[in-house]
Design a protein around this motif. Structure first.
Motif, mmCIF file in Angstrom:
data_model
loop_
_atom_site.group_PDB
_atom_site.id
_atom_site.type_symbol
_atom_site.label_atom_id
_atom_site.label_comp_id
_atom_site.label_asym_id
_atom_site.label_seq_id
_atom_site.Cartn_x
_atom_site.Cartn_y
_atom_site.Cartn_z
ATOM 1 N N PHE A 87 38.102 34.340 39.776
ATOM 2 C CA PHE A 87 37.476 35.460 40.535
ATOM 3 C C PHE A 87 38.422 35.902 41.458
ATOM 4 N N LYS A 88 38.120 37.030 41.895
ATOM 5 C CA LYS A 88 38.902 37.696 43.076
ATOM 6 C C LYS A 88 38.064 38.807 44.013
ATOM 7 N N ILE A 89 37.726 38.223 45.222
ATOM 8 C CA ILE A 89 36.952 38.820 45.840
ATOM 9 C C ILE A 89 37.819 38.986 47.357
ATOM 10 N N GLU A 90 37.151 39.962 48.118
ATOM 11 C CA GLU A 90 37.398 39.983 49.478
ATOM 12 C C GLU A 90 36.677 39.242 50.322
ATOM 13 N N SER A 91 37.322 38.811 51.712
ATOM 14 C CA SER A 91 36.573 38.185 52.419
ATOM 15 C C SER A 91 35.685 39.175 53.314
#
Length: 366
Positions: free
Chosen positions: A195-199
């Motif tokens: 996955f890839k998400i922003e903080s």
């Protein structure tokens, strides 16, 4: 009454902005747009109540607002703005979209609900995941699979540009003009659950910027992993990366419109985002940006698309020490990490050929 007719490009831009604006917390809107006072509900940490309007209840987990018991399904960000201002949904959408475009989370009161801990976090700016204090082996192995060099990985860890979170995920951190963390993207290192998400509270427009005062070359990538891959090809470059292709325009716009962000004396600006037609069109859109100031225009005049052929040649020349490369490479690539993988394989093949030639040369004559 005039009616706005949107062309296809304007419709796409509106859809993209609307999709992002929907993610804004209703609690953030209540606090930062309307100046309302929110506090935790006595019944559950998941809910916030409003001091000025006791009938309003904010569900942080689902990002909904409830008014008395009448709103069974709750109101999302656009519905809440339309309800609170007693205006149309169209007007509410316009206002929230304008708020999103100008939004800088560094200066806002933000609300985040952690379902695991059943806890509400109220903070200004970004909330980074907690750092794992042991060896950073998980993120190292994750990046090595993209052929990113140990040197680049070590430099990024040393500069706190990347680190391993407590749950073994990779966190890449971008800083603002004051070298304060303001942008962060989290990559899941488990290959079975990528996955890839922003903080929470990350300033998307800021992006990931690696500066090298000794270089006059600025390279623009459409992901942090691609930026690290390019630094493997050219460790001395200045590299600017957005979180993804969708946000590249706003990242370039924010950084290029700021002389503090792009304060280098750049003689070349390269786009290293691939050579598909859609990406060429994106580059043209960035170069023809209507919101560009004089500094932006000055920088963008020096820009061009990165030549994949020359990039591979330069990489092999640098790593193998061979001065001339005559082989022609016909390369189609999706991103820099793919290009790097091709470069590594080409370099390994060339080194093997040179080793075989040396072995033949050293054989005793009969």
């Amino acid at each position: 009454m005039s009616i706005k007719i949107y062309n296809q490009e304007e419709k796409k831009q509106l859809r993209d902005i609307t999709k992002e604006a929907r993610k804004i917390s209703c609690a953030e809107i209540a606090d930062n747009v309307y100046g309302l006072t929110l506090y935790r509900s006595k019944n559950s940490n998941r809910y916030l109540k409003c001091y000025e309007h006791p009938s309003l209840s904010f569900d942080l987990q689902k990002n909904l607002v409830f008014y008395n018991a009448k709103t069974i399904h709750g109101m999302g960000p656009y519905d809440f703005m339309a309800f609170y201002e007693n205006t149309s949904l169209m007007d509410a959408r316009k206002k929230l979209n304008e708020y999103y475009i100008e939004r800088d989370p560094r200066h806002l009161q933000l609300y985040h609900y952690n379902r695991t801990n059943d806890e509400v976090y109220i903070h200004h700016g970004m909330m980074l995941p907690r750092k794992y204090e042991g060896m950073q082996d998980e993120i190292r192995n994750y990046l090595l699979q993209f052929n990113i060099s140990e040197e680049v990985i070590n430099n990024m860890i040393m500069n706190s540009s990347i680190y391993q979170a407590e749950n073994s995920n990779l966190v890449a951190v971008g800083t603002d003009e004051k070298e304060t963390p303001a942008f962060a993207v989290i990559y899941g290192t488990n290959p079975e659950k990528p996955f890839k998400i922003e903080s929470q509270g990350s300033f998307t427009k800021m992006g990931f910027f690696v500066k090298n005062p000794e270089s006059d070359r600025l390279v623009i990538c459409d992901s942090v992993i691609n930026a690290l891959a390019f630094l493997t090809v050219d460790p001395k470059a200045n590299v600017l990366a957005s979180i993804d292709q969708e946000h590249l325009l706003e990242t370039v716009e924010y950084n290029f419109n700021s002389s503090e962000r792009t304060d280098g004396n750049y003689s070349n600006v390269y786009f290293a985002i691939g050579n598909e037609q859609a990406k060429k069109d994106l580059i043209q859109k960035i170069m023809q940006n209507k919101n560009a100031n004089a500094h932006y225009v000055e920088l963008i005049k020096k820009s061009e698309e990165l030549s994949t052929d020359n990039t591979i040649r330069a990489y092999i020349r640098h790593t193998s020490g061979i001065s001339t490369i005559d082989t022609h490479y016909d390369v189609q690539y999706k991103d820099m990490k793919d290009l790097l993988a091709i470069s590594v394989k080409a370099n390994e093949a060339l080194e093997q050929v040179m080793a075989n030639a040396k072995e033949i040369e050293d054989m005793p004559s009969i």
